[in-house]
Scaffold this motif. Sequence first.
Motif, PDB file in Angstrom:
ATOM      1  N   UNK A   1       0.790  -1.296  -0.049  1.00 19.93           N
ATOM      2  CA  UNK A   1      -0.027  -0.178  -0.060  1.00 19.93           C
ATOM      3  C   UNK A   1       0.865   1.194  -0.082  1.00 19.93           C
ATOM      4  N   UNK A   2       0.799   2.190  -1.035  1.00 16.58           N
ATOM      5  CA  UNK A   2       1.283   3.366  -0.933  1.00 16.58           C
ATOM      6  C   UNK A   2       0.574   4.508  -0.072  1.00 16.58           C
ATOM      7  N   UNK A   3       1.150   5.739  -0.051  1.00 14.49           N
ATOM      8  CA  UNK A   3       0.499   6.729   0.778  1.00 14.49           C
ATOM      9  C   UNK A   3      -0.829   7.144   0.174  1.00 14.49           C
ATOM     10  N   UNK A   4      -0.792   7.289  -1.062  1.00 14.24           N
ATOM     11  CA  UNK A   4      -2.317   7.636  -1.468  1.00 14.24           C
ATOM     12  C   UNK A   4      -3.382   6.771  -1.324  1.00 14.24           C
ATOM     13  N   UNK A   5      -3.056   5.293  -1.335  1.00  8.69           N
ATOM     14  CA  UNK A   5      -4.055   4.454  -1.164  1.00  8.69           C
ATOM     15  C   UNK A   5      -4.356   4.266   0.524  1.00  8.69           C
ATOM     16  N   UNK A   6      -3.318   4.655   1.332  1.00 10.37           N
ATOM     17  CA  UNK A   6      -3.644   4.778   2.646  1.00 10.37           C
ATOM     18  C   UNK A   6      -4.431   6.060   3.134  1.00 10.37           C
ATOM     19  N   UNK A   7      -4.269   6.994   2.414  1.00 11.02           N
ATOM     20  CA  UNK A   7      -5.097   8.445   2.759  1.00 11.02           C
ATOM     21  C   UNK A   7      -6.483   8.081   2.089  1.00 11.02           C
ATOM     22  N   UNK A   8      -6.595   7.470   1.008  1.00  8.68           N
ATOM     23  CA  UNK A   8      -7.923   7.333   0.549  1.00  8.68           C
ATOM     24  C   UNK A   8      -8.695   6.500   1.491  1.00  8.68           C
ATOM     25  N   UNK A   9      -8.123   5.180   2.038  1.00 15.42           N
ATOM     26  CA  UNK A   9      -8.743   4.320   2.906  1.00 15.42           C
ATOM     27  C   UNK A   9      -9.044   4.913   4.229  1.00 15.42           C
ATOM     28  N   UNK A  10      -8.337   5.617   4.650  1.00 13.55           N
ATOM     29  CA  UNK A  10      -8.687   6.433   5.878  1.00 13.55           C
ATOM     30  C   UNK A  10      -9.711   7.352   5.771  1.00 13.55           C
ATOM     31  N   UNK A  11      -9.770   8.371   4.725  1.00 11.07           N
ATOM     32  CA  UNK A  11     -10.895   9.120   4.500  1.00 11.07           C
ATOM     33  C   UNK A  11     -12.216   8.244   4.345  1.00 11.07           C
ATOM     34  N   UNK A  12     -12.162   7.008   3.623  1.00 12.30           N
ATOM     35  CA  UNK A  12     -13.353   6.168   3.700  1.00 12.30           C
ATOM     36  C   UNK A  12     -13.867   5.709   4.806  1.00 12.30           C
ATOM     37  N   UNK A  13     -12.738   5.458   5.675  1.00 13.74           N
ATOM     38  CA  UNK A  13     -13.047   5.075   6.970  1.00 13.74           C
ATOM     39  C   UNK A  13     -13.877   5.803   8.179  1.00 13.74           C
ATOM     40  N   UNK A  14     -13.435   7.166   7.806  1.00 12.24           N
ATOM     41  CA  UNK A  14     -13.883   8.285   8.744  1.00 12.24           C
ATOM     42  C   UNK A  14     -15.142   9.219   8.247  1.00 12.24           C
ATOM     43  N   UNK A  15     -15.599   8.518   7.040  1.00 11.37           N
ATOM     44  CA  UNK A  15     -16.877   8.806   6.331  1.00 11.37           C
ATOM     45  C   UNK A  15     -16.404  10.316   5.933  1.00 11.37           C
ATOM     46  N   UNK A  16     -14.977  10.754   5.505  1.00 10.22           N
ATOM     47  CA  UNK A  16     -14.756  11.714   4.691  1.00 10.22           C
ATOM     48  C   UNK A  16     -15.050  11.611   3.300  1.00 10.22           C
ATOM     49  N   UNK A  17     -14.915  10.471   2.838  1.00  6.25           N
ATOM     50  CA  UNK A  17     -15.272  10.280   1.404  1.00  6.25           C
ATOM     51  C   UNK A  17     -15.857   8.826   1.464  1.00  6.25           C
ATOM     52  N   UNK A  18     -16.632   8.630   0.168  1.00 10.69           N
ATOM     53  CA  UNK A  18     -17.530   7.404   0.099  1.00 10.69           C
ATOM     54  C   UNK A  18     -16.607   6.327  -0.143  1.00 10.69           C
ATOM     55  N   UNK A  19     -17.019   5.159   0.594  1.00 11.53           N
ATOM     56  CA  UNK A  19     -16.458   3.763   0.594  1.00 11.53           C
ATOM     57  C   UNK A  19     -16.840   3.315  -0.971  1.00 11.53           C
ATOM     58  N   UNK A  20     -15.899   2.275  -1.241  1.00 16.14           N
ATOM     59  CA  UNK A  20     -16.192   1.779  -2.707  1.00 16.14           C
ATOM     60  C   UNK A  20     -17.486   0.840  -2.497  1.00 16.14           C
ATOM     61  N   UNK A  21     -17.736   0.134  -1.415  1.00 16.09           N
ATOM     62  CA  UNK A  21     -18.524  -1.054  -1.210  1.00 16.09           C
ATOM     63  C   UNK A  21     -19.147  -0.713   0.348  1.00 16.09           C
ATOM     64  N   UNK A  22     -20.402  -0.854   0.439  1.00 18.82           N
ATOM     65  CA  UNK A  22     -21.044  -1.187   1.763  1.00 18.82           C
ATOM     66  C   UNK A  22     -21.986  -2.329   1.930  1.00 18.82           C
ATOM     67  N   UNK A  23     -21.931  -3.266   2.612  1.00 17.14           N
ATOM     68  CA  UNK A  23     -22.635  -4.366   3.096  1.00 17.14           C
ATOM     69  C   UNK A  23     -23.528  -4.039   3.881  1.00 17.14           C
ATOM     70  N   UNK A  24     -24.868  -3.648   3.487  1.00 15.52           N
ATOM     71  CA  UNK A  24     -25.901  -3.326   4.502  1.00 15.52           C
ATOM     72  C   UNK A  24     -26.827  -4.579   5.089  1.00 15.52           C
ATOM     73  N   UNK A  25     -27.415  -4.396   6.111  1.00 16.85           N
ATOM     74  CA  UNK A  25     -28.573  -5.385   6.841  1.00 16.85           C
ATOM     75  C   UNK A  25     -27.857  -6.720   6.906  1.00 16.85           C
TER      76      UNK A  25
END
Length: 578
Positions: A1-25
């Motif tokens: 994992x590079x710095x850009x990917x890490x930044x992206x995943x942290x943002x999705x984790x903290x709801x600063x950005x939209x995740x690629x996939x969400x499993x609901x229910x």
Amino acid sequence: MNAETLKTTIAASSKQSVPDLVITNGKVIDVFNLTIIEADVAVSDGLIVGIGSYPEAKQRIDAKGAYISPGLIDGHIHIESAMVPPEEFSKIVVPKGVTTVIADPHEIANVGGADAVRYMMNAAKNLPLDIKMMIPSCVPAAPFEHNGADVPAADVKALFEEGNAFGLGEVMNYPAVLSGETDMLEKILSARAGGHVIDGHAAGLDIYALNAYRTAGIRNDHEAVTAEEALERIRRGMYVLIREGTAAKDLEALLPAITPANARRFAFATDDRHLDHLIKEGSIDGSIRKAIKLGMSELQAIQLATLNAAEAFGLQDKGAIAPGYEATFLLVDDLKTFTVEAVFVKGEQYATSGQLVQNIRESIDAPEHLLKSMNMAPISLQDLKLPAKADQEATIIESSPGSIITKSIKESIQVSEGCFQPDPEKNQLKLTVVERHKQRGNVGLGIVKGIPIQNGAIVSTVAHDSHNVIACGTDDDSILAAINHVKEINGGMAVVKEGTVVASLSLDLAGLMSTKPHKVVQKEIQELEHALKAIGFHENWDPFLTLAFLALPVIPALKLTDTGLFDVLQFKHIPIQS
């Protein structure tokens, strides 16, 4: 994992950005606390990035109340035992929820050496099944039989340096460890130098031998067959891999050893499981179902199959549904039956309702020498004669279904013209092991009890660990016809009646695996099973699995190699009659 990917995943984790996939229910299985959480699971860049409420997503999947489980991990497997190469093997186990396996290509290494290991490593790449390939440590397993190739310490070091190996495979030559043989110590040191896992094979070892094993850096074992043996290993800081294969089934015996205090030191393994049993009964999913049936809680069984196995092998990003873990997970409708409805690998769906929904790449070509592995010297009826005396009891290998451990017994035998004559009424068959790698001409002869064949023979080139030709039967004509047939088809299995082949399975890849699709192989296995009835075998267990382990001179108590009857406890060859 590079710095850009890490930044992206942290943002999705903290709801600063939209995740690629969400499993609901879904009902998230929390393997850390053994509880169920009703929450969304957010995924980005193949990682789980959040558990909670994630109302926005690039893609949403409704789990419809299903349980979300981590992908299953098999702690010890010989893929060759499924009789298909890694690509076909993955097609079978991934839809069943097995997404990671610790694989030891020990079997094919005994035929083709380090080059065979490299082939298996290459065949394991870029599949939805994460195959962690070990380097076989004991090829040959012991110096009392003849195999096709060696994997010495220099080869082990080279394979580690090439960077595709995960660890050192099961160390089954325990005398070499205990006596400090240089070649074995160099293999262990090569693994330790790179921080690699070292697998154990501590069959029948006492507590002081276990002490030596653990001191050497061996951290797990799949050979415990009693609860007390399991506890002795746990006391010494080892992980116990509960084996539930085709020939050896240890789960029921080991279950009493598992307590709330030590459960985290247990995981599941299949070791050796035939293709038809994988298809019918499953893999680690089958171990979960059986453990639950025997009284283990559903969540505990899942923990053994996921988190425990991951931690046993240092797989820090596997084994749990939690942020920072690989988004490899299952949707399971019912925990008690553990019915896998969908399989996701790194966020991509690969299976639904037991069927693949994505294509797996084509199989790579095996080296030519592995496709022409039957280098057996000619054999005649004279070679099959076993001299014997009518007035003396003979030492006989007694086998039993569901166990790879045999007994050494003595019985009177039938003798004609100075040679042993098989006696189906007493269940005494002739057992033969023929060297097939370098035309040495060795023919080992013995007597086996426990495989109730009435008229004919069975044969296989799957004979752990050297994989010579092994056959047993009621008459020499059938045994000879069986041996010659598998030579003609370049390895495999066959059923012979009165000298005529009734059914056979071609294993043209090293005499261990088939290059045909697994569904074709399954059909040929079914034809073998049907043919067994023609020679009087009407049991509900697989005699080929029993046969395959009768030549393994590192599992007690009595076995047959290409050079004769071998007493495992004394670690030496012995005569059939004194």
